[in-house]
Design an enzyme around this catalytic site. Structure first.
Site, PDB file in Angstrom:
ATOM      1  N   ASP A   1     -71.619  52.027  46.909  1.00  0.00           N
ATOM      2  CA  ASP A   1     -70.308  51.387  47.083  1.00  0.00           C
ATOM      3  C   ASP A   1     -69.906  50.135  46.623  1.00  0.00           C
ATOM      4  OD1 ASP A   1     -70.189  53.902  48.085  1.00  0.00           O
ATOM      5  OD2 ASP A   1     -69.759  53.540  50.077  1.00  0.00           O
TER       6      ASP A   1
ATOM      7  N   CYS B   1     -72.210  52.710  55.785  1.00  0.00           N
ATOM      8  CA  CYS B   1     -72.804  53.507  54.840  1.00  0.00           C
ATOM      9  C   CYS B   1     -74.247  53.365  54.563  1.00  0.00           C
ATOM     10  CB  CYS B   1     -71.768  53.137  53.380  1.00  0.00           C
ATOM     11  SG  CYS B   1     -70.293  53.841  53.600  1.00  0.00           S
TER      12      CYS B   1
ATOM     13  N   LYS C   1     -67.813  60.070  46.573  1.00  0.00           N
ATOM     14  CA  LYS C   1     -68.047  60.422  47.979  1.00  0.00           C
ATOM     15  C   LYS C   1     -66.674  59.951  49.001  1.00  0.00           C
ATOM     16  CE  LYS C   1     -71.023  56.685  49.880  1.00  0.00           C
ATOM     17  NZ  LYS C   1     -70.175  56.162  50.879  1.00  0.00           N
TER      18      LYS C   1
END
Length: 202
Positions: free
Chosen positions: A24, A120, A86
């Site tokens: 990310d 994450c 995602k």
């Protein structure tokens, strides 16, 4: 003398047994995450090292419709790199991730870089550890909006068995020897100028 097996010491990183996960590192976070330039530097450093050493790379993007795509410092598409969108926090949740891991059963080590450390990154690392992977969390390449969250996450992951390391340490472990055929090319990555005020520790 031969090495003696030690359960607490993971196997060495090699190009044939390692996967790179970049989590990310997206444009929308550039202003929201302290030390984001350090994260981008480490991600780009390892992205290029992985390409040089033919190490497959998995890149996730958290809800890119709202948060934008991966930063331009990681030029995509790229050979050997797979991009997965995602909404779940763990990189393991999207089916393509587990499919990629299943397709490379010899790769049992994962180098992990990105954001956020306590969400994450932490959930991805924990999921990999539960599946028996050796997880190397790159300390100069993970960040959170708050330093306290980052510090606690790294301490928890280290206690859980993850290796807390640096981007440069990862590269030199992958090379293993000055005689490596890619050592000269890799030295160009090592010599890159680092961002001012980068992450310096836990």
């Amino acid at each position: 003398m031969a090495d003696s097996p030690t359960s607490k010491v993971p196997p060495p990183l090699t190009a044939d047994t390692t996967y790179l996960f970049i989590c990310d590192v997206q444009e929308r976070f550039r202003r929201a995450i302290p030390h984001f330039p350090s994260v981008v530097f480490a991600a780009s450093y390892l992205f290029d090292a992985a390409a040089l050493l033919s190490i497959p790379t998995l890149i996730t993007e958290q809800y890119p419709k709202a948060l934008g795509h991966t930063v331009e410092e990681l030029p995509l598409p790229a050979p050997g790199a797979t991009v997965v969108e995602k909404t779940a926090f763990s990189m393991l949740a999207p089916p393509p991730t587990l499919a990629a891991l299943a397709a490379a059963p010899a790769r049992r080590s994962v180098v992990l870089v990105g954001i956020e450390a306590h969400i994450c990154i932490a959930q991805t690392a924990a999921g990999l550890l539960r599946r028996g992977y050796a997880v190397h969390v790159v300390v100069d390449g993970v960040a959170s909006q708050r330093d306290a969250d980052r510090g606690v996450a790294l301490a928890r992951l280290r206690d859980a068995g993850a290796v807390v390391t640096t981007a440069e340490a990862v590269l030199f472990e992958l090379l293993g020897d000055k005689g490596h055929p890619q050592f000269k090319a890799a030295s160009g990555i090592v010599k890159r100028e680092r961002p001012v005020g980068g992450i310096t520790g836990l």
